[in-house]
Motif scaffolding. Structure first.
Motif, mmCIF file in Angstrom:
data_model
loop_
_atom_site.group_PDB
_atom_site.id
_atom_site.type_symbol
_atom_site.label_atom_id
_atom_site.label_comp_id
_atom_site.label_asym_id
_atom_site.label_seq_id
_atom_site.Cartn_x
_atom_site.Cartn_y
_atom_site.Cartn_z
ATOM 1 N N ILE A 63 0.842 -1.191 0.000
ATOM 2 C CA ILE A 63 0.000 0.000 0.000
ATOM 3 C C ILE A 63 0.883 1.249 0.000
ATOM 4 O O ILE A 63 1.756 1.392 0.841
ATOM 5 N N GLY A 64 0.673 2.121 -0.963
ATOM 6 C CA GLY A 64 1.276 3.445 -0.901
ATOM 7 C C GLY A 64 2.361 3.745 -1.908
ATOM 8 O O GLY A 64 2.726 4.894 -2.097
ATOM 9 N N SER B 169 -3.094 -4.524 -3.703
ATOM 10 C CA SER B 169 -2.834 -3.148 -3.296
ATOM 11 C C SER B 169 -4.174 -2.511 -2.931
ATOM 12 O O SER B 169 -4.922 -2.099 -3.817
ATOM 13 N N TYR C 125 -5.607 0.380 -1.997
ATOM 14 C CA TYR C 125 -5.371 1.814 -1.867
ATOM 15 C C TYR C 125 -6.556 2.548 -1.264
ATOM 16 O O TYR C 125 -6.384 3.464 -0.461
ATOM 17 N N ASP C 126 -7.748 2.194 -1.670
ATOM 18 C CA ASP C 126 -8.928 2.874 -1.148
ATOM 19 C C ASP C 126 -9.058 2.608 0.353
ATOM 20 O O ASP C 126 -8.989 1.450 0.795
ATOM 21 N N SER D 238 -9.513 -0.884 2.176
ATOM 22 C CA SER D 238 -8.447 -1.331 3.071
ATOM 23 C C SER D 238 -8.990 -1.651 4.464
ATOM 24 O O SER D 238 -8.648 -2.676 5.067
ATOM 25 N N THR E 210 3.379 -0.804 4.028
ATOM 26 C CA THR E 210 2.454 0.317 3.988
ATOM 27 C C THR E 210 3.299 1.573 4.111
ATOM 28 O O THR E 210 3.967 1.798 5.127
#
Length: 468
Positions: free
Chosen positions: A29-30, A54, A56-57, A61, A110
């Motif tokens: 993530i990120g 991933s 992202y939202d 998440s 993350t």
């Protein structure tokens, strides 16, 4: 760097891909899927990767991993949830069909990246893995800061570090001394800071978190590390966030009754300064700090001495920092990265002469004036504790720098940026660590009165600092 030839990230990823005993999941993530990307690009990824994700939202998440109480996404707790969820899901789904011959793993990170500006690029990264099919899992996690200026460069260094971490976890856990060199293969100096590393699991019993984190400081991969009163490694950012900080530097070999009184009087002084400078109640965090240089003996780090000093301090309920900062203004600048609140460094009055020695600041264009200007500002003060001997007592009022520096010194005094925390009548003779060491070396029992009772008992039970 490690002693053996350095393998490129592509070679490491391919080695893992063709190791059919390894099978796992990636959750990133990120910063894109920079770690998983290496495994896809070298081929044979289907033999290693069961899943990549991933999330992202934030809503997505949170639905997968749960929401953090503090609302943060780049934190250790989030990483732990990611590792736990992905690893448990993998084992639950595949243990029956391939668990007898597969060593499962889950990798996660993350992170928050940024280009330019003042926003900090940092993150948490970890791998949970089996060392034998069907065995208990192990876990290695780290906190990093990415120092490259642009986001793309940060992503690239993140990908290299992730591959290194997985490769080292799989193939280099039998040699703790070489683990960190392998961890930073193919990374240039100044790309990555690793300021926390933790090892957990039955196959990692040879790894001492305290020594491994000290090694990060020794190699310049971390600027400082912080121990909790429970003797655990803390992330400095999380520990000092939202707090005022009071720092006392010393050798603490061992801590003396004077050192305790220094800190106690500093805390009393600080309560008033915090109330005057802050608009709300702010917790004061006292820290006992030692420099990395103080642990070297004949060019090598004395690990036993390091552990002894840290343990005597944490046993007293203290936070302990080990840093690479020889000069106070660099230590202050480091701490300012994590807290905007009032801060103070407390010293003995006899240290003022060293503080006003111009040679210490010759690498600065503005010399001593620039160095002290960077140290002392509206929310940072230098506290001074009386240095009392049988012959004299020194305070801010009895220190006289060289004539051409006296106006500067007077300026800091007049603006209450250098202040006394006590008078000579309020303190006893100053007891240094070296005084206790001398008594211990002579076998003189007087040393027992010079240290806190708990420290005395600990020294005796562990036979520390030359006690026989």
């Amino acid at each position: 760097m490690s002693d053996s030839p350095i393998e490129k990230p592509e070679a490491k990823a391919l080695k893992i891909n063709i190791d059919t005993s390894r099978y796992g999941a990636f959750a990133e993530i990120g910063a894109g899927q920079e770690v998983a990307r290496h495994f896809f690009q070298v081929g044979k990824a289907s033999q290693t990767i069961a899943k990549t994700i991933s999330a992202y939202d934030m809503i997505v998440s949170d639905d997968i991993y749960g929401r953090e109480a503090n609302g943060r996404y780049v934190c250790e707790a989030r990483l732990e949830k990611m590792l736990g969820h992905e690893y448990d899901l993998l084992v639950d789904r595949l243990a029956d069909t391939r668990g007898a011959h597969t060593k499962f793993f889950a990798f996660a990170n993350t992170v928050a990246t940024a280009s330019g500006g003042h926003k900090q690029s940092h993150g948490w990264m970890g791998v949970r893995f089996q060392n034998t099919p069907g065995g208990a899992h192990n876990e290695i996690i780290l906190h990093i800061r990415m120092l490259d200026r642009y986001r793309l460069q940060q992503q690239e260094s993140l990908g290299i570090l992730g591959v290194n971490l997985i490769h080292a976890a799989f193939y280099h856990i039998n040699d703790p001394d070489q683990f960190i060199p392998h961890l930073v293969d193919n990374l240039k100096e100044g790309q990555i800071v690793i300021d926390v590393i933790k090892f957990r699991g039955p196959d990692l019993s040879e790894f001492d978190d305290r020594l491994m984190n000290l090694e990060l400081v020794r190699r310049g991969l971390a600027e400082a590390i912080l121990f909790s009163p429970k003797n655990e490694i803390l992330n400095v950012s999380d520990a000092v966030y939202g707090k005022s900080v009071l720092i006392q530097r010393g050798h603490f070999r061992p801590i003396t009754t004077t050192h305790l009184d220094v800190m106690q009087k500093g805390i009393l002084q600080m309560k008033g300064d915090v109330s005057a400078s802050e608009t709300k109640n702010v917790e004061v965090l006292p820290i006992m700090e030692m420099t990395m240089q103080s642990f070297f003996t004949d060019g090598d780090v004395n690990e036993k001495d390091f552990l002894a000093r840290v343990e005597t301090l944490t046993n007293l309920g203290m936070h302990v920092m080990i840093s690479n900062f020889k000069l106070f203004y660099k230590l202050k600048r480091f701490m300012r990265r994590y807290t905007p609140h009032f801060m103070a460094i407390i010293i003995s009055a006899n240290y003022l002469e060293k503080l006003f020695t111009e040679d210490h600041y010759k690498d600065l264009e503005g010399g001593l004036l620039e160095g002290l200007g960077k140290l002392l500002e509206q929310k940072t003060k230098l506290y001074v504790y009386p240095h009392k001997t049988s012959m004299l007592c020194m305070t801010t009022k009895s220190f006289f720098p060289q004539p051409h520096l006296r106006h500067m010194y007077s300026y800091f005094l007049d603006n209450s940026q250098i202040v006394d925390v006590a008078g000579c009548d309020e303190t006893l003779e100053y007891m240094h660590s070296r005084d206790v060491e001398d008594l211990l070396a002579k076998g003189d029992p007087k040393w027992e009165k010079c240290v806190p009772d708990k420290v005395r008992d600990y020294i005796k039970s562990k036979k520390l600092f030359g006690y026989k």
